[in-house]
Design an enzyme around this catalytic site. Structure first.
Site, mmCIF file in Angstrom:
data_model
loop_
_atom_site.group_PDB
_atom_site.id
_atom_site.type_symbol
_atom_site.label_atom_id
_atom_site.label_comp_id
_atom_site.label_asym_id
_atom_site.label_seq_id
_atom_site.Cartn_x
_atom_site.Cartn_y
_atom_site.Cartn_z
ATOM 1 N N GLY A 8 0.813 -1.207 0.000
ATOM 2 C CA GLY A 8 0.000 0.000 0.000
ATOM 3 C C GLY A 8 0.851 1.263 0.000
ATOM 4 C CG HIS A 48 11.342 8.779 -2.883
ATOM 5 N ND1 HIS A 48 11.316 7.453 -3.173
ATOM 6 C CD2 HIS A 48 10.172 9.047 -2.253
ATOM 7 C CE1 HIS A 48 10.172 6.928 -2.751
ATOM 8 N NE2 HIS A 48 9.462 7.881 -2.195
ATOM 9 N NE ARG A 51 14.184 6.513 1.095
ATOM 10 C CZ ARG A 51 12.929 6.729 0.676
ATOM 11 N NH1 ARG A 51 12.114 7.459 1.388
ATOM 12 N NH2 ARG A 51 12.510 6.206 -0.451
ATOM 13 N NE ARG A 52 17.750 7.801 -5.487
ATOM 14 C CZ ARG A 52 16.572 8.377 -5.722
ATOM 15 N NH1 ARG A 52 15.499 7.966 -5.099
ATOM 16 N NH2 ARG A 52 16.488 9.367 -6.586
ATOM 17 C CD GLU A 60 14.722 12.870 -12.295
ATOM 18 O OE1 GLU A 60 13.904 13.625 -12.851
ATOM 19 O OE2 GLU A 60 15.382 13.193 -11.297
ATOM 20 C CG ASP A 78 10.182 3.748 -6.228
ATOM 21 O OD1 ASP A 78 8.950 3.599 -6.334
ATOM 22 O OD2 ASP A 78 10.730 4.094 -5.166
#
Length: 171
Positions: A8, A48, A51-52, A60, A78
């Site tokens: 979810g 996002h 975080r990397r 992209e 993703d």
């Protein structure tokens, strides 16, 4: 190898996928599929990215994933939901065209010699959509999720940050 990760919204799918890919390679590829719709969505994308670390190769690509040569790499895709959304809205009311284009593009990327870790949303767990367009998209998403899961070697679902393996043909 194809590993599909479903769950979810805000279930922890992306975080699980990022940790998983880093356990497999020190040179991961992150293939992001989202269009930027508004400032709130832009902020989610930036979170996002933050975080990397610098070891990631970022690509992209809104629709044509197969344009990128990722042979001999491990790729985190993703996410399928946002990618499919791009076909859905570009094709307006032609749901069959959306499904056909998505399957064709998936077949092309799966033909590359690489490992895929793919994040998608399990929309059917969230209740019945309130309008026809959302219902059509849910149906398309379910069709494409099943298509990928059928081809996948491993399928996991993430619930409240906890991954559960539900298919593994590699054992």
């Amino acid at each position: 190898m194809i590993h599909l990760i479903t769950g979810g919204q805000r279930s922890g799918k992306s975080e699980f996928a990022e940790k998983l890919i880093l356990s497999k390679t020190s040179n991961p590829v992150y293939m992001a599929t989202s269009r930027i719709w508004d400032d709130n969505h832009r902020k989610r994308i930036e979170a996002h990215k933050a975080r990397r670390g610098p070891q990631w190769t970022n690509i992209e690509e809104e629709k044509f994933l197969s344009q990128h040569d990722v042979n001999n790499r491990v790729i985190l895709l993703d996410c399928i939901t946002l990618w499919l959304n791009n076909f859905f809205f570009d094709n307006e009311n032609d749901d069959d065209k959306t499904i056909a284009q998505a399957k064709e593009e998936l077949d092309k990327i799966f033909a590359q010699d690489c490992d895929w870790i793919i994040v998608t949303n399990e929309l059917g767990l969230g209740g019945h959509p309130g309008n026809d367009m959302a219902m059509r998209f849910n149906d398309i998403q379910g069709t494409i999720n099943q298509y990928i899961a059928n081809k996948a070697d491993i399928v996991s679902i993430v619930i409240s940050g906890i991954p559960l393996e539900i298919k593994n043909t590699l054992k």
